[in-house]
Design a protein around this motif. Structure first.
Motif, PDB file in Angstrom:
ATOM      1  N   VAL A 134       3.871 -10.703   6.492  1.00  0.00           N
ATOM      2  CA  VAL A 134       5.270 -10.878   6.094  1.00  0.00           C
ATOM      3  C   VAL A 134       5.323 -11.070   4.572  1.00  0.00           C
ATOM      4  O   VAL A 134       4.497 -11.785   3.993  1.00  0.00           O
ATOM      5  CB  VAL A 134       5.948 -12.051   6.838  1.00  0.00           C
ATOM      6  CG1 VAL A 134       5.257 -13.367   6.580  1.00  0.00           C
ATOM      7  CG2 VAL A 134       7.432 -12.134   6.475  1.00  0.00           C
ATOM      8  N   ILE A 135       6.246 -10.358   3.947  1.00  0.00           N
ATOM      9  CA  ILE A 135       6.455 -10.504   2.503  1.00  0.00           C
ATOM     10  C   ILE A 135       7.706 -11.353   2.306  1.00  0.00           C
ATOM     11  O   ILE A 135       8.762 -11.051   2.875  1.00  0.00           O
ATOM     12  CB  ILE A 135       6.664  -9.127   1.844  1.00  0.00           C
ATOM     13  CG1 ILE A 135       5.435  -8.242   2.095  1.00  0.00           C
ATOM     14  CG2 ILE A 135       6.947  -9.280   0.346  1.00  0.00           C
ATOM     15  CD1 ILE A 135       5.660  -6.780   1.754  1.00  0.00           C
ATOM     16  N   CYS A 136       7.577 -12.417   1.535  1.00  0.00           N
ATOM     17  CA  CYS A 136       8.706 -13.333   1.338  1.00  0.00           C
ATOM     18  C   CYS A 136       9.423 -12.998   0.043  1.00  0.00           C
ATOM     19  O   CYS A 136       8.797 -12.921  -1.020  1.00  0.00           O
ATOM     20  CB  CYS A 136       8.222 -14.769   1.268  1.00  0.00           C
ATOM     21  SG  CYS A 136       7.415 -15.275   2.782  1.00  0.00           S
ATOM     22  N   LEU A 137      10.708 -12.841   0.170  1.00  0.00           N
ATOM     23  CA  LEU A 137      11.540 -12.571  -0.993  1.00  0.00           C
ATOM     24  C   LEU A 137      12.307 -13.849  -1.292  1.00  0.00           C
ATOM     25  O   LEU A 137      13.197 -14.239  -0.542  1.00  0.00           O
ATOM     26  CB  LEU A 137      12.494 -11.438  -0.617  1.00  0.00           C
ATOM     27  CG  LEU A 137      13.057 -10.573  -1.697  1.00  0.00           C
ATOM     28  CD1 LEU A 137      11.957 -10.016  -2.590  1.00  0.00           C
ATOM     29  CD2 LEU A 137      13.809  -9.428  -1.051  1.00  0.00           C
ATOM     30  N   ILE A 138      11.898 -14.512  -2.386  1.00  0.00           N
ATOM     31  CA  ILE A 138      12.538 -15.779  -2.706  1.00  0.00           C
ATOM     32  C   ILE A 138      13.756 -15.480  -3.575  1.00  0.00           C
ATOM     33  O   ILE A 138      13.639 -14.785  -4.579  1.00  0.00           O
ATOM     34  CB  ILE A 138      11.566 -16.703  -3.476  1.00  0.00           C
ATOM     35  CG1 ILE A 138      10.202 -16.747  -2.785  1.00  0.00           C
ATOM     36  CG2 ILE A 138      12.154 -18.082  -3.694  1.00  0.00           C
ATOM     37  CD1 ILE A 138      10.014 -17.681  -1.665  1.00  0.00           C
ATOM     38  N   PRO A 145      16.280  -8.480  -9.476  1.00  0.00           N
ATOM     39  CA  PRO A 145      16.078  -7.100  -9.024  1.00  0.00           C
ATOM     40  C   PRO A 145      14.630  -6.623  -9.158  1.00  0.00           C
ATOM     41  O   PRO A 145      14.151  -5.866  -8.308  1.00  0.00           O
ATOM     42  CB  PRO A 145      16.994  -6.264  -9.918  1.00  0.00           C
ATOM     43  CG  PRO A 145      17.671  -7.183 -10.852  1.00  0.00           C
ATOM     44  CD  PRO A 145      17.295  -8.588 -10.539  1.00  0.00           C
ATOM     45  N   ASP A 146      13.890  -7.096 -10.158  1.00  0.00           N
ATOM     46  CA  ASP A 146      12.486  -6.673 -10.312  1.00  0.00           C
ATOM     47  C   ASP A 146      11.660  -7.086  -9.111  1.00  0.00           C
ATOM     48  O   ASP A 146      10.845  -6.333  -8.581  1.00  0.00           O
ATOM     49  CB  ASP A 146      11.825  -7.397 -11.501  1.00  0.00           C
ATOM     50  CG  ASP A 146      12.280  -6.793 -12.785  1.00  0.00           C
ATOM     51  OD1 ASP A 146      13.101  -5.857 -12.709  1.00  0.00           O
ATOM     52  OD2 ASP A 146      11.811  -7.272 -13.842  1.00  0.00           O
ATOM     53  N   VAL A 147      11.903  -8.347  -8.740  1.00  0.00           N
ATOM     54  CA  VAL A 147      11.155  -8.913  -7.624  1.00  0.00           C
ATOM     55  C   VAL A 147      11.515  -8.165  -6.348  1.00  0.00           C
ATOM     56  O   VAL A 147      10.648  -7.786  -5.556  1.00  0.00           O
ATOM     57  CB  VAL A 147      11.481 -10.424  -7.487  1.00  0.00           C
ATOM     58  CG1 VAL A 147      10.806 -11.014  -6.269  1.00  0.00           C
ATOM     59  CG2 VAL A 147      11.051 -11.158  -8.750  1.00  0.00           C
ATOM     60  N   ASP A 148      12.795  -7.913  -6.187  1.00  0.00           N
ATOM     61  CA  ASP A 148      13.269  -7.187  -5.020  1.00  0.00           C
ATOM     62  C   ASP A 148      12.585  -5.822  -4.932  1.00  0.00           C
ATOM     63  O   ASP A 148      12.066  -5.424  -3.885  1.00  0.00           O
ATOM     64  CB  ASP A 148      14.792  -7.020  -5.142  1.00  0.00           C
ATOM     65  CG  ASP A 148      15.439  -6.729  -3.803  1.00  0.00           C
ATOM     66  OD1 ASP A 148      14.676  -6.514  -2.831  1.00  0.00           O
ATOM     67  OD2 ASP A 148      16.673  -6.716  -3.726  1.00  0.00           O
ATOM     68  N   ALA A 149      12.547  -5.133  -6.053  1.00  0.00           N
ATOM     69  CA  ALA A 149      11.952  -3.790  -6.070  1.00  0.00           C
ATOM     70  C   ALA A 149      10.461  -3.846  -5.783  1.00  0.00           C
ATOM     71  O   ALA A 149       9.928  -3.034  -5.013  1.00  0.00           O
ATOM     72  CB  ALA A 149      12.208  -3.131  -7.429  1.00  0.00           C
TER      73      ALA A 149
END
Ligand code: ATP
Ligand code: MG
Length: 567
Positions: free
Chosen positions: A475-479, A485-489
């Motif tokens: 699982v990849i956690c998106l904090i 947006p960089d992190v999201d991408a």
């Protein structure tokens, strides 16, 4: 899979009506929801795990050469009448009627259906051997459905059936299936053991059960500490003691035991060990009452008792009214001394070598001390009646028995001609002779495996899935996804990358606070967790933590990939 679009429904509180860890965790993770007693809905999360188990079972079945098919769940009464099981299967069989009043059952297993199929399809020895299997819902109206999907009424089973011209052919396929079962439970990452088993309601000659070892298991298993002997306690033989019975030293004496009805109470009151007491159970036999005598510290093995010719397959204790009528005393004071002559007395092997024992006096409020076989009481026969206990000699002559608990996840049977003879399944052999086929059957409790795996693999935070069963491996956690947006991408790219490499990965984009998110993911037991952060992107690393780790590590992409490939 983006978790914001998936339906996750976890809860913090332990549910009140769940007694064992797997049931609690399956409810807390939202894997299952109860619809009615012993009947559960598998949520999208639960179904992912169930499908993983199914996939491993299917692959290994295909590898054995078994061919998949699908039989109906609703089965006509007439087929079950042919084998005598319409009555014999008892209350577990859910019976139904259609609008024309025709009778059916919801299949608890499919020997009758597959045997009917075989008698219509098989004509020649050239079509043999044949092994077919299905993965299909079963229904058994269990007396005590409990522990969630572990002992459910509706459950998913893989059932396979094989057809052979000779017993040798059957024995070969049995070994083939036994090996496949060993591969299945090994691949699923479970600690398990195959044990010799009783054949129960299915019948037949030889049988093994496969058990996942866990304290919550409903079955008791006996193992030798020096050989590979292992058996369900239901079936483990208690060897006759090798030391002879000592000669009597005490006179027979009646003593008052006004309120002492149990072995514990009597042995404390009279200051003798339970092993020096003989307890007597009065049961209903085919031709009247039968007395079963055991040493006070031993327990009756009901399966062994039911096989006594006097009991004809069923063990039913005499009720109090019967006991009062025949013996004139209440239960708790029964003994082998002075029993009416028409009651056969069957004595367990260990009870038969006790001398100077204490037993019930067949009068309310009274026991005997100093009782002795032959001098005071006569056993009709000596039999193996008891459950083995830790420390008993192993029946194969090597070592002592140890006892452990197990969850039965599969069973294989050599049925022989039990069904094929009853239903007339014959083929022509190469000499043009009609031959009755030999059959085997092989079951696996797919849904029970899910619960059994949790019993073996959990901690205070939740489930720890063996990797082949995990709903997602990673699982990849998106904090805080909306603001970076960089992190999201970067997370999106890694998500796509892992899935493209065949590593099933979820992206947790639900926008939870990190603490709540991590607790949730630990509860549902995803083996690998990755956090994508701005700092990591700048350094070219990902924050990684395995479900069993105590700390996170910073890893570059290649090191991360290597971790997942190694399984
Ligand atoms: P048990 O002794 O636990 O009642 P069984 O010996 O009657 O099981 P089988 O006829 O051998 O069961 O069925 C094959 C497999 O189906 C079992 O090994 C078990 O894993 C699974 N199974 C049987 N009954 C249930 C149930 N009530 N709920 C879930 N799984 C079950
Ligand atoms: Mg079984």
């Amino acid at each position: 899979m983006r978790l914001s679009r998936f339906h996750l429904a976890t809860t913090r509180e332990a549910p009140a009506d769940a007694d064992i860890v797997s049931h609690q965790l399956m409810l807390r993770t939202g894997m299952i929801r109860k619809l009615a007693s012993g009947i559960y809905t598998w949520s999208p999360l639960g179904l992912r795990v169930l499908r993983r188990v199914e996939a491993v079972v299917r692959e290994e079945m295909d590898r054995t050469g078994a061919i998949e098919m699908l039989m109906p769940t609703i089965q006509p009464m007439e087929l079950w009448a042919e084998t005598g099981r319409w009555k014999k299967f008892g209350g577990q069989l859910l019976k139904l009627k259609d609008r024309k009043e025709a009778e059916y059952c919801y299949g608890p297993t499919a020997e009758e259906v597959v045997t009917d199929y075989a008698r219509n399809e098989l004509r020649s020895y050239k079509q043999l051997p044949l092994t077919v299997y299905q993965i299909q819902t079963k229904f058994r109206d269990e007396i005590r459905p409990r522990f969630g999907v572990m002992r459910a009424r509706e459950f998913l089973m893989k059932d396979a059936y094989s057809f052979h011209l000779t017993p040798e052919g059957l024995a070969r396929e049995y070994a083939n299936m036994y090996a496949a079962y060993t591969r299945i439970f090994t691949r699923l990452g479970l600690k398990f053991r195959a044990v010799q088993a009783d054949t129960g309601a299915i019948g037949g000659n030889a049988s093994h059960e496969f058990h996942v070892l866990a304290d919550a298991g409903e079955d008791t298993l006996a193992f030798s500490d020096q050989s590979d002997y292992a058996a369900n306690v239901e079936r483990a033989e208690a060897l006759a003691p090798t030391t002879p019975r000592p000669a009597p030293t005490q006179p027979l004496a009646r003593v008052d035991t006004p309120t002492q009805k149990t072995i514990d109470a009597v042995s404390a009151f009279l200051k003798v060990t339970p092993a020096r007491c003989v307890k007597t159970l009065l049961v209903r036999g085919a031709d009247g009452l039968v007395a079963l005598c055991l040493r006070g510290d031993h327990e009756l093995n009901e399966i062994k008792a039911a096989k006594l010719p006097e009991l004809a397959g069923e063990l039913a204790l005499a009720d109090e009214a019967d006991i009062v009528k025949h013996l004139g005393c209440v239960p708790g004071f029964i003994g082998p001394v002075g029993l009416p002559a028409d009651i056969p007395v069957i004595v367990d092997r260990s009870a038969a070598v006790v001398a100077d024992f204490v037993c019930g006096g067949n009068a309310t409020g009274s026991h005997y001390t100093g009782a002795n076989w032959e001098r005071d009481a006569h056993g009709t026969r000596i039999e193996d009646l008891r459950k083995v206990v830790a420390g008993d000699p192993s029946p194969d002559g090597h070592g002592k028995l140890a006892i452990a608990r197990g969850i039965e996840v599969g069973q294989v049977f050599q049925l022989g001609t039990r069904y094929s003879a009853a239903m007339g399944v014959t083929v022509l052999d190469d000499a043009g002779q009609n031959r009755v086929l030999h059959m085997g059957c092989y079951g696996i409790g797919i849904s029970r495996i899910v619960a059994a795996a949790i019993e073996q693999n959990h901690d205070a935070a939740g489930i720890i899935w063996p990797e082949p069963m995990a709903p997602w491996r990673v699982v990849i956690c998106l904090i805080n996804p909306k603001h970076k947006p960089d992190v999201d991408a970067a997370a999106d790219a890694l998500h796509a990358d892992l899935n493209a490499n065949g590593i099933e990965t979820a992206l947790d984009d639900r926008g939870l606070r990190p603490g709540a998110m991590f607790a949730d993911l630990e509860l549902i037991g995803i083996p690998h967790r990755i956090v994508v952060s701005e700092r990591g992107i700048a350094a070219g690393t990902f924050e990684y933590r395995g479900r069993r780790d105590t700390e996170s590590r910073q890893l570059e992409r290649d090191a991360l990939m290597a971790l997942f490939k190694s399984v």
